[in-house]
Design an enzyme around this catalytic site. Structure first.
Site, PDB file in Angstrom:
ATOM      1  N   GLY A 144      35.983  94.611 133.074  1.00 29.70           N
ATOM      2  CA  GLY A 144      34.602  94.130 132.996  1.00 29.70           C
ATOM      3  C   GLY A 144      34.555  92.605 132.932  1.00 29.70           C
ATOM      4  CE1 TYR A 188      25.938 100.037 125.238  1.00 31.60           C
ATOM      5  CE2 TYR A 188      24.779  99.755 123.158  1.00 31.60           C
ATOM      6  CZ  TYR A 188      25.683  99.306 124.093  1.00 31.60           C
ATOM      7  OH  TYR A 188      26.347  98.118 123.881  1.00 31.60           O
TER       8      TYR A 188
END
Ligand code: SER
Length: 316
Positions: A8, A142
């Site tokens: 990422g 999430y």
């Protein structure tokens, strides 16, 4: 010698953490891993870049073996609002990919840093001064993935001896790369709109207090927890860390001190307001302070001054 992989690396935190790690451990010792998005020139030119889709365990294994990686900063993840709109993909990226990284780390004896979040808490968590160890029944996808990640990292440490560590990040404010679809993004967007248009329409309502942190502190914390003497750690993964806690009107007042013409109004987004309402107002981060010396440098006024100074050149 450390050989680090950052997954990422083109994201909000990764784009800055990778450069900080290169500065600290040497450019060639930090591999920037990204899935698709093109890295910035600075990221590409300052050290190795590899395409790594973490949902593919072979791809993770390949880069770890080829570069003799011993430490993985696993930042690839979906943020809260995006995750809520695509919960199946959120599970794939935030949980299944983490399992891949942990498996490869187990096999090749790598240390792993994984960010958790204020999103790992839920509406039944004590909202003020939220303890390190407390109720975690999040209601967003999430949050479900973040609690799962915390537990998986603890499990891999206890069961297999993998050196896993992590932080529960609050909203992160920065000026290099925009966050990709979180609930706390308003605290970044406000600066772009204040500088460009002198006004901002906020998607969270007045009074929505959340923990926040400026990027230099987020980077400092990630490096510090990974370098901490393991003998001092009672916790490992998911340390509460905060630097400030504010509601939209508090940051607006601070921005107005620096840009006097600035005004803010509200157009509440129900999805993100619902998520924000389920998160703490402010976390107790004393475990991080005691166990590895966490100490943020930026409070709200200092962060706002720095953003208003550093952002304009990026907007031209
Ligand atoms: N900044 C994140 C989000 O809003 C919280 O960890 O999704």
């Amino acid at each position: 010698m450390k050989k680090i992989l950052v997954t990422g690396s083109v994201g909000q935190i990764g784009s800055e953490l990778t450069l900080a790690l290169r500065e600290r451990y040497g450019n060639d010792n930090v591999v920037a891993g990204g899935r698709k998005t093109q890295p910035s020139e600075e990221l590409r030119n300052s050290g190795p870049f590899e395409i790594v889709d973490c949902t593919d365990i072979e791809a993770v294994n390949r880069v770890v073996v080829n570069h003799r990686i011993d430490t993985i900063y696993h930042l690839a993840a979906l943020l809260s609002a995006v995750a809520e709109n695509n919960p199946q993909l959120a599970w794939q990226v935030n949980v299944n990919a983490l399992v891949n990284v942990l498996e490869v780390a187990r096999e090749h004896n790598c240390a792993v840093f994984t960010p958790s979040s204020i999103g790992a808490f839920g509406p039944t968590t004590p909202a003020d001064n939220t303890p390190q160890d407390t109720i975690q029944r999040p209601t967003s996808m999430y949050g479900v993935t973040k609690v799962s990640g915390e537990l998986l990292c603890d499990y891999y440490h206890e069961k297999f001896g993998v050196d896993t560590r992590g932080l529960r990040y609050p909203g992160i404010i920065s000026y290099v790369t925009l966050p990709g679809g979180g609930t706390t993004d308003y605290a970044v967007q406000i600066f772009y709109d204040a500088i460009k248009h002198k006004r901002y329409t906020c998607f969270l309502k007045q009074g929505t207090k959340l923990d926040m942190m400026y990027m230099p502190d987020a980077i400092k914390g990630a490096i510090a927890v990974m370098e901490a003497d393991p003998r001092g750690l009672k916790h490992r993964n998911a340390f509460n860390v905060s630097a400030m806690s504010f509601a939209p009107e508090d940051i607006a007042a601070e921005v107005t001190k620096l840009i006097p013409e600035f005004t803010m109004d509200y157009e509440v987004d129900a999805l993100r307001q619902g998520i924000a309402d389920s998160w703490p107002n402010s976390m107790d981060d004393s475990a991080a302070r005691e166990e590895w010396g966490w100490q943020p440098d930026y409070d709200l006024p200092r962060m706002c001054r720095d953003m208003v100074e550093k952002l304009p050149p990026k907007l031209t």
